[in-house]
Design an enzyme around this catalytic site. Structure first.
Site, PDB file in Angstrom:
ATOM      1  NE  ARG A   1       0.631   1.744   4.323  1.00 60.17           N
ATOM      2  CZ  ARG A   1       1.919   2.011   4.357  1.00 60.17           C
ATOM      3  NH1 ARG A   1       2.607   2.147   3.251  1.00 60.17           N
ATOM      4  NH2 ARG A   1       2.551   2.129   5.520  1.00 60.17           N
TER       5      ARG A   1
ATOM      6  CG  HIS B   1       2.365   8.457  12.828  1.00 63.61           C
ATOM      7  ND1 HIS B   1       2.778   7.412  13.618  1.00 63.61           N
ATOM      8  CD2 HIS B   1       3.292   8.604  11.859  1.00 63.61           C
ATOM      9  CE1 HIS B   1       3.949   6.958  13.151  1.00 63.61           C
ATOM     10  NE2 HIS B   1       4.276   7.659  12.080  1.00 63.61           N
TER      11      HIS B   1
ATOM     12  N   GLY C   1      10.996  -3.942   3.072  1.00 63.04           N
ATOM     13  CA  GLY C   1      11.447  -3.017   4.118  1.00 63.04           C
ATOM     14  C   GLY C   1      11.556  -1.575   3.656  1.00 63.04           C
TER      15      GLY C   1
ATOM     16  CB  SER D   1       2.341  -2.275   3.754  1.00 63.12           C
ATOM     17  OG  SER D   1       2.138  -1.174   4.573  1.00 63.12           O
TER      18      SER D   1
ATOM     19  CG  ASP E   1       0.451  -0.454   7.173  1.00 64.61           C
ATOM     20  OD1 ASP E   1       0.004   0.654   6.850  1.00 64.61           O
ATOM     21  OD2 ASP E   1       1.488  -0.611   7.834  1.00 64.61           O
TER      22      ASP E   1
HETATM   23  C1  GLA Z   1       2.801   2.060  10.010  1.00 66.61           C
HETATM   24  C2  GLA Z   1       1.733   1.304  10.809  1.00 66.61           C
HETATM   25  C3  GLA Z   1       0.340   1.837  10.492  1.00 66.61           C
HETATM   26  C4  GLA Z   1       0.275   3.356  10.641  1.00 66.61           C
HETATM   27  C5  GLA Z   1       1.436   4.019   9.889  1.00 66.61           C
HETATM   28  C6  GLA Z   1       1.487   5.500  10.125  1.00 66.61           C
HETATM   29  O1  GLA Z   1       2.669   1.803   8.644  1.00 66.61           O
HETATM   30  O2  GLA Z   1       1.788  -0.072  10.516  1.00 66.61           O
HETATM   31  O3  GLA Z   1      -0.606   1.216  11.334  1.00 66.61           O
HETATM   32  O4  GLA Z   1       0.258   3.732  12.001  1.00 66.61           O
HETATM   33  O5  GLA Z   1       2.690   3.457  10.258  1.00 66.61           O
HETATM   34  O6  GLA Z   1       0.363   6.105   9.599  1.00 66.61           O
END
Ligand code: GLA
Length: 338
Positions: free
Chosen positions: A8, A15, A98, A102, A144
């Protein structure tokens, strides 16, 4: 059987998920595939991209201890689903590993489907969020996994994380979404992510749920760090709403401004950017035809997402909004997915 789950990119709203806020991620056309057959009493996967073999007993008790490192995500899924039957096969991916797109959520979701998960996309996402938390110790939100499980082709998903309600939002043909990797693997992510989440919870202990808090209430907070974190969340939720409106109206200039404001907020108030991400955002925004850019995902490295006129950016990955996870052939899949 073969299961596929996408990575994604988040257009805006970072956040915000773990305080019940708004996010606008889209599933992309870079995917992880798990292929093989159910049977036996272990889960055994080899990877086309990474070293080693994941060999996991169905009653494993500490996913974080699994080796090699990528096997932890598979172990997390096994620990959450507790399948009665094992699986043998291989995993491959077109996602960069990484890099903040995601790849771990895609691996979890594809693995869960391969192991026979049969619930809704939301149930799949919640199971895989738990798997990620067990595997990494990071108290991640659900964004994600939710978009990997429930993505809709041609659309981003407006996710209200207080209810997990999801509204597909069309991504118009007249814009490109381009993802550029900073070259920085995410570091500090584990401890800093957990500490940001704790700070948001401390702000909520005073203000109540941040998705209901007003900016005036935030400005009354005595502690300057908690105030800055809460200001990011409250203003970011508002930017997501305005971005969805602007996108619907075809006002890409407004969308771009909101992305730049989001980056600034993540940089100054939430402090999850890096000098390299900041430089990349400025460089991209200086290119003719680019409406805006921002870091995407957790920050601390990873990727920047840009919105631009078609063809304006030659570098990076031009990603398309794609469908979520699915079983492509073989045994019965998740009947209620979508
Ligand atoms: C990571 C986390 C998500 C989200 C983002 C920030 O990707 O896995 O759950 O909190 O950071 O938006």
């Amino acid at each position: 059987m073969r299961s596929v789950a996408p990575g994604r990119v988040n257009l805006i709203g970072d956040h915000t998920d773990y305080t019940g806020g708004l996010a606008l991620p889209m599933a992309i056309d870079l995917v992880t595939t798990v292929e093989g057959a159910r049977g036996g009493d272990v889960v055994r996967l080899v990877s086309a991209e990474a070293e080693g073999e994941a060999r996991l007993s169905l009653d494993l008790d500490d996913p974080a201890a699994a080796a090699p490192a990528w096997a932890r995500y598979v172990a997390g899924v096994v620990a959450v689903l507790r399948p009665e039957t094992g699986f043998a096969g291989q995993v491959s991916t077109t996602l960069p590993l990484g890099a903040g797109l995601s790849s771990s959520a895609a691996l979890e979701v594809a693995t869960a489907l391969a192991l026979g998960f049969g619930g809704t996309a939301t149930e799949l996402a919640l199971a895989c969020q738990r798997a990620e938390q067990l595997a990494t110790g990071v108290p991640c939100g659900v964004m994600d996994q939710l978009v990997s499980a429930g993505g809709v082709a041609g659309h981003a998903l407006l996710v209200d994380c207080s209810t997990l309600a999801v509204h597909p939002v069309a991504v118009p043909d007249g814009v490109d979404v381009v993802v550029v990797f900073s070259g920085e693997r995410r570091h500090l992510a584990t401890s800093a992510y957990a500490s940001r989440r704790r700070q948001c919870e401390a702000a909520q202990a005073i203000l109540g749920p941040l998705h209901h808090a007003s900016i005036e209430a935030v400005e009354e907070l005595g502690d300057p760090v908690l105030q800055a974190r809460a200001r990011h969340v409250v203003t970011e939720n508002d930017r997501v709403r305005r971005f969805v409106e602007a996108l619907g109206a075809g006002d890409f200039v407004a969308c771009g401004r909101l992305m730049i404001a989001s980056h600034d907020s993540l940089r100054h108030d939430f402090e999850v950017s890096t000098p390299r991400l900041d430089r990349l955002v400025s460089e991209l925004c200086a290119v003719p035809g680019v409406y805006g850019a921002r870091l995407t995902g957790a920050g601390f490295g990873g990727c920047v997402v840009a919105l631009c006129r078609p063809g304006a950016l030659a570098g990076g990955w031009r990603v398309r909004a794609s469908a979520g996870a699915r079983v492509l052939d073989g045994e019965a899949g998740p009947a209620r997915l979508s």
